[in-house]
Design an enzyme around this catalytic site. Structure first.
Site, PDB file in Angstrom:
ATOM      1  N   PHE A  65       1.665  -3.242   4.032  1.00 26.18           N
ATOM      2  CA  PHE A  65       1.961  -4.421   4.821  1.00 26.18           C
ATOM      3  C   PHE A  65       3.323  -4.971   4.401  1.00 26.18           C
ATOM      4  O   PHE A  65       3.875  -4.590   3.371  1.00 26.18           O
ATOM      5  CB  PHE A  65       0.840  -5.460   4.766  1.00 26.18           C
ATOM      6  CG  PHE A  65       0.467  -5.914   3.400  1.00 26.18           C
ATOM      7  CD1 PHE A  65      -0.700  -5.467   2.808  1.00 26.18           C
ATOM      8  CD2 PHE A  65       1.269  -6.809   2.719  1.00 26.18           C
ATOM      9  CE1 PHE A  65      -1.047  -5.898   1.543  1.00 26.18           C
ATOM     10  CE2 PHE A  65       0.924  -7.239   1.454  1.00 26.18           C
ATOM     11  CZ  PHE A  65      -0.229  -6.773   0.866  1.00 26.18           C
TER      12      PHE A  65
ATOM     13  N   CYS B  12       0.809  -1.214   0.000  1.00 28.95           N
ATOM     14  CA  CYS B  12       0.000   0.000   0.000  1.00 28.95           C
ATOM     15  C   CYS B  12       0.845   1.269   0.000  1.00 28.95           C
ATOM     16  O   CYS B  12       0.302   2.371   0.014  1.00 28.95           O
ATOM     17  CB  CYS B  12      -0.947  -0.027   1.188  1.00 28.95           C
ATOM     18  SG  CYS B  12      -1.801  -1.606   1.327  1.00 28.95           S
TER      19      CYS B  12
ATOM     20  N   LYS C 154      -8.635   8.648   2.570  1.00 27.81           N
ATOM     21  CA  LYS C 154      -9.200   7.309   2.387  1.00 27.81           C
ATOM     22  C   LYS C 154     -10.653   7.216   2.850  1.00 27.81           C
ATOM     23  O   LYS C 154     -11.372   6.321   2.430  1.00 27.81           O
ATOM     24  CB  LYS C 154      -8.318   6.269   3.073  1.00 27.81           C
ATOM     25  CG  LYS C 154      -6.982   6.114   2.343  1.00 27.81           C
ATOM     26  CD  LYS C 154      -6.167   4.940   2.837  1.00 27.81           C
ATOM     27  CE  LYS C 154      -4.862   4.830   2.068  1.00 27.81           C
ATOM     28  NZ  LYS C 154      -3.927   5.942   2.315  1.00 27.81           N
TER      29      LYS C 154
ATOM     30  N   HIS D  59      -9.585   2.566   0.042  1.00 24.66           N
ATOM     31  CA  HIS D  59      -8.149   2.312  -0.071  1.00 24.66           C
ATOM     32  C   HIS D  59      -7.829   1.900  -1.508  1.00 24.66           C
ATOM     33  O   HIS D  59      -8.114   0.777  -1.914  1.00 24.66           O
ATOM     34  CB  HIS D  59      -7.733   1.226   0.914  1.00 24.66           C
ATOM     35  CG  HIS D  59      -6.247   1.118   1.085  1.00 24.66           C
ATOM     36  ND1 HIS D  59      -5.351   1.584   0.146  1.00 24.66           N
ATOM     37  CD2 HIS D  59      -5.499   0.618   2.087  1.00 24.66           C
ATOM     38  CE1 HIS D  59      -4.114   1.358   0.566  1.00 24.66           C
ATOM     39  NE2 HIS D  59      -4.181   0.771   1.746  1.00 24.66           N
TER      40      HIS D  59
ATOM     41  N   HIS E 166      -1.615   8.226   5.913  1.00 32.30           N
ATOM     42  CA  HIS E 166      -1.993   6.937   5.320  1.00 32.30           C
ATOM     43  C   HIS E 166      -3.420   6.614   5.760  1.00 32.30           C
ATOM     44  O   HIS E 166      -4.235   6.232   4.941  1.00 32.30           O
ATOM     45  CB  HIS E 166      -0.997   5.863   5.747  1.00 32.30           C
ATOM     46  CG  HIS E 166      -1.193   4.565   5.028  1.00 32.30           C
ATOM     47  ND1 HIS E 166      -1.118   4.462   3.663  1.00 32.30           N
ATOM     48  CD2 HIS E 166      -1.493   3.321   5.486  1.00 32.30           C
ATOM     49  CE1 HIS E 166      -1.350   3.202   3.306  1.00 32.30           C
ATOM     50  NE2 HIS E 166      -1.590   2.490   4.384  1.00 32.30           N
TER      51      HIS E 166
ATOM     52  N   GLU F 296      -0.052   5.360  13.499  1.00 31.02           N
ATOM     53  CA  GLU F 296       0.334   6.521  12.691  1.00 31.02           C
ATOM     54  C   GLU F 296       0.228   7.812  13.511  1.00 31.02           C
ATOM     55  O   GLU F 296       1.124   8.667  13.458  1.00 31.02           O
ATOM     56  CB  GLU F 296      -0.536   6.630  11.428  1.00 31.02           C
ATOM     57  CG  GLU F 296      -0.102   7.800  10.541  1.00 31.02           C
ATOM     58  CD  GLU F 296      -0.748   7.810   9.168  1.00 31.02           C
ATOM     59  OE1 GLU F 296      -1.735   7.071   8.967  1.00 31.02           O
ATOM     60  OE2 GLU F 296      -0.253   8.549   8.296  1.00 31.02           O
TER      61      GLU F 296
END
Lengths: 88, 394, 409
Positions: free
Chosen positions: C390, C163, C326, C331, C296, C307
């Site tokens: 990830f 991502c 998002k 996403h 993110h 985060e």
């Protein structure tokens, strides 16, 4: 096809279950004692707990509620939960 | 002067053996690595089988930097973690003797990394239901899994990226690594390349015969698989710590090409030489990626002939290994570093009668002594992509 | 080439073209207008082959009906975004040295989704002798299509950091320009909806039941979307010589690995924190000069908490204006940080930070200055774009206004 289905799903062999879990955790089956704490003693995080759940669902063809994940803290608890599901 | 990137560690697994030594000896002896292979696990309709360059050894006894729970890793992830451990040791690193983990980067090149894992997720999700897909399986099906697993195994916390550009993937990875070292984005880089035999490649290779690099009757190559990991550092820093430098990366160029089907082989060749400040005539060896493909072998022959004529020895290992996809370029770099160290070019396995439509190049036909001087690794693919890497001994 | 770069110092990298296709807009103007208004682009999956997907919710690029088979959809998304960015930069077809212009696209699965109609047919029909799958069309094709169409035949590749792929593509393209291997690069990201990615997030129990709610107390996961974004990057000198309009400078970039876990973020956000700090350091900008962070912010419980913690460690308790697109976009996988990079450039241009859609009640565990409710008009001179994938792959980019380009380092 995937290998995990078994027609003898209703039979729960305790030592087979122990080695299945030991294999997922990559430890010797002797470390998976009845009462060893998954999180504290065997370093099981939430993803690994989910992996145990999914593996058992596939192997024994049962549906284990994900709300049980928090309860699945030791081999004995998992064994008893599974035995209950299989008896149902 | 900007810092020079140097290769200080090399390890690999190929169809000819589980190490650089084993692969090298087999190449010198003229052996090939092809065996019948079949895709399993119900991942593909019908039989996907081919004679292919399957790995001679998956290195099951090599620890993946001591990482546990390897059962959940894809074959690509396992291979690069194990081969990475060997490369790390080859660079003289180990417990108590390693660069700062935050300054250790991982760069991996692959054409189709994770494809088998992806097909497994699809199979399980479609036949058992999405809820019964293993939570460990999904991430193993993405392109970045093997690099991530290598960084986790090695504890490498620096920059990380996976690059994909067909057979030139490894050359792009090496370019990234050289950038990191030259610009101070990393002290040491684990540069990996991997591709394994997946059902799609086996199905596509069903009718492939023996590869005939540059041969008149060439008709494609069977698929091959390999995992290669290099350790790249700043040359001065490597010398300061007393490390052995296998080779210095003097120049790199990786180009897309493909205009009207034209290969970028010649411009990549020229650009890498220019960056290295090396004249074509000074090259002691060209390592070619020719694997018996009608178009790429032709493009490489013209590029090599245009640059060095028919004097400089040319060697391709892929007559013995098959088309190793995204592992191709880095495999060539590892073997060429060895050729420079030993001042020897292995024979080009499988070459048959010369193709009269190709310009004359000096294809190595037996173990051949090399003059000193840098070597160039040339890699191409059927899309027109090309990369060139100039290596020299320190 | 190398000698020229050495004389003039490392090349500065500027943004001269933008192109996006997203669930909230398929032009830069349409996308930005919707983002600033907080329009939500996720909802029930409506495409004709919706039954082939294992999730009912998604963010689709509306009015874009390219089929999946053979990877056609990803290719079409990538081509459209790249063509729009090139046109914005005043490039319709490259007429300079073709090998000095390149393409670098970030992607999570490449065109792997193109296999799915055949794979799904095979497993659903339980037919052991189904049709063979189409050839192994893999990620490089995405780049190939763009490169051929525009005549950008130099360095060309796809990059993957899950991502974080969009930011990684921008970083590699910028490294390529800075090293003098190209004058101009098209960089961005693309991913289409795929059963595979939905199965993966479902297996991780990461799919939200209704909306993606970044930093919300009740956030419950993400919604998978598709999209593409492309930015034209070039050296400042090259842009100046050809008289191109400069939207912004890509002033810094960096990546870092958690080296911790394949799916869980590092509990202290180690990679996230180091990515931000290194990117700022490479830009020569101290954290206190940052006005805006495009987070993110995936709406998963662990990502947003970690985060927020990393943001506080980098910026202190008074963080810059944080937003996560998002909530609006879902996403968009490997395209996400490329789309968000476009948004950063537009935030610099217009002095406005879009709201975080679907955020109702800020999680006290995410105690940062999240813009919510409505857009915030404010001077934006420096914007940081976060992306965490990830595998512990993190990547950050730093954008500055073109007017500050000369003093950026």
């Amino acid at each position: 096809m995937p290998e995990q289905t078994t027609s003898a799903a209703a039979v729960l062999d305790t030592e087979d279950l122990r080695s299945t879990i030991a294999e997922i955790l990559d430890v010797d089956p002797s470390e998976v004692t009845d009462t060893a704490d998954f999180k504290e003693d065997l370093d099981v995080d939430s993803l690994l707990a989910l992996e145990i759940l999914v593996t058992l669902e596939r192997k024994y063809q049962v549906k284990m509620e994900e709300s049980n994940l928090q309860l699945m803290r030791s081999f004995k608890v998992v064994h008893d939960l599974l035995a209950e599901k299989l008896a149902a | 002067m900007s810092p020079t990137a140097a290769v200080t560690g090399i390890a690999l697994a190929s169809p000819l053996g589980g190490s650089l030594d084993a692969t090298w000896e087999a190449l010198l002896a003229g052996r090939t690595g092809f065996t019948p292979c079949t895709a399993t696990d119900g991942l593909y309709p019908g039989d996907a089988k081919a004679t292919a360059g399957a790995l001679a050894d998956d290195l099951p006894d090599v620890p993946a930097f001591g990482r546990k729970r390897l059962r959940a890793l894809s074959r690509e992830s396992l291979l690069v973690s194990r081969v990475g451990m060997l490369a790390w040791q080859d660079a003289g690193f180990g417990p108590g003797k390693a660069p700062d983990p935050e300054e250790t980067a991982v760069v991996l090149g692959t054409a189709a990394g994770g494809l088998t894992g992806y097909l497994q997720v699809m199979r399980d999700g479609l036949t058992l239901g999405p809820e019964l897909v293993s939570p460990y399986a999904g991430p193993q099906g993405s392109l970045n899994a093997a690099a991530s697993d290598l960084s986790i195994a090695a504890g490498a916390q620096g920059s990380i990226v996976t690059v994909t550009a067909g057979r030139c993937s490894g050359a792009h990875a090496l370019t990234v690594a050289a950038d990191y070292v030259r610009t101070g984005q990393a002290q040491a880089v684990l540069v990996a390349a991997v591709d394994v035999l997946d059902p799609l490649r086996l199905a596509a290779g069903e009718r492939a015969g023996t590869p005939r690099p540059f041969g008149a009757d060439r008709a494609g190559a069977p698929p091959g698989e390999a995992a290669v990991v290099l350790v790249v550092e700043d040359a001065a820093r490597a010398r300061a710590r007393g490390a052995r430098v296998h080779a210095e990366i003097a120049g790199v160029s990786a180009l897309r090409g493909g205009a009207d089907g034209a290969s970028a082989a010649a411009p990549a060749f020229a650009a890498a030489l220019a960056e290295a400040g090396v004249a074509a005539g000074d090259l002691s060896l060209v390592c070619s990626s020719a694997a018996g493909d009608p178009l790429t072998d032709r493009a490489e022959a013209f590029a090599v002939h245009g640059a060095v004529g028919s004097g400089t020895p040319v060697h391709s290992p892929f007559g013995a290994l098959g088309d190793c996809a995204g592992a191709t370029a880095l495999l060539q770099v590892a073997l060429t570093a060895r050729a420079l160290a030993d001042r020897c070019a292995p024979p080009t396995a499988g070459r048959g009668a010369a193709d009269p439509d190709l310009p004359a190049v000096a294809i190595s036909d037996g173990p051949r002594d090399l003059a000193g001087g840098p070597a160039l690794v040339l890699t191409t693919d059927t899309y027109g992509q090309a990369s060139a890497v100039v290596l020299r001994t320190p | 080439m190398a000698a020229m770069a050495a004389q003039t110092g490392p090349a500065r990298v500027v943004v001269t073209g933008l192109g996006v296709l997203t669930p909230i807009g398929t032009t830069v103007a349409g996308f930005w207008d919707a983002a600033v208004r907080g329009v939500v682009g996720t909802g029930p999956l409506t495409r004709p082959d919706a039954a082939d997907f294992p999730a009912a919710l998604a963010g689709e690029v509306a009015g874009f009906d390219a089929p999946r088979a053979g990877g056609e959809r990803s290719l079409a998304l990538a081509r459209a975004a790249a063509a729009a960015a090139a046109a914005d930069a005043g490039i319709h077809r490259w007429t300079g040295d073709p090998y000095r212009a390149g393409v670098c696209l970030g992607t999570l699965l490449g065109s792997r989704a193109g296999l799915e109609p055949a794979v799904t047919g095979f497993h659903r029909a339980a037919d052991a002798h189904g049709a063979p799958y189409p050839g192994p069309r893999a990620a490089p094709d995405l780049t190939d299509a763009v490169a051929r169409e525009l005549g950008f035949l130099g360095p060309g590749l796809a990059v993957a950091t899950a991502c974080a792929s969009g930011n990684s593509a921008l970083a590699h393209a910028a490294d390529t320009i800075r090293a003098g291997r190209a004058d101009v690069m098209i960089a961005g990201g693309v991913d289409e909806l795929s059963s595979g990615i939905m199965m993966m997030f479902s297996s991780l129990r990461s799919l939200a039941p209704d909306f993606l709610r970044p930093f919300d107390r009740d956030r419950a996961g993400l919604i998978v979307s598709e999209g593409a974004a492309a930015l034209v990057l070039e050296s400042y000198e090259h842009a100046r010589r050809r008289g191109a309009h400069v939207h912004a400078e890509l002033a810094g970039w960096a990546s870092a690995s958690d080296a911790h876990h394949m799916t869980a973020p590092h509990p202290q956000g180690s990679g996230a924190r180091r990515s931000m700090l290194r990117a700022l350091k490479s830009a020569g900008i101290s954290p206190d000069r940052v006005d805006h962070v495009s987070a993110h912010g995936t709406g998963t419980p662990s990502n947003d908490r970690v985060e927020a913690q990393a943001l506080r460690e980098v910026f202190g308790p008074r963080t810059p204006a944080v937003t996560s697109l998002k909530g609006a976009l879902g996403h968009t996988q490997g395209a996400a940080s490329a789309i968000e990079a476009v948004a950063c450039v537009l935030a610099l241009r217009d002095g406005v930070v879009p709201p975080t859609a679907n955020l109702v009640e800020l999680d006290p565990e995410c105690d940062v200055d999240v813009v919510r409710g409505r857009a915030r008009e404010m001077p934006v001179r420096v914007a940081v774009n976060n992306a965490f994938g990830f595998g512990g792959n993190t990547a950050c980019t730093v954008f500055t206004r073109p007017s500050t380009a000369g003093s950026a380092r």
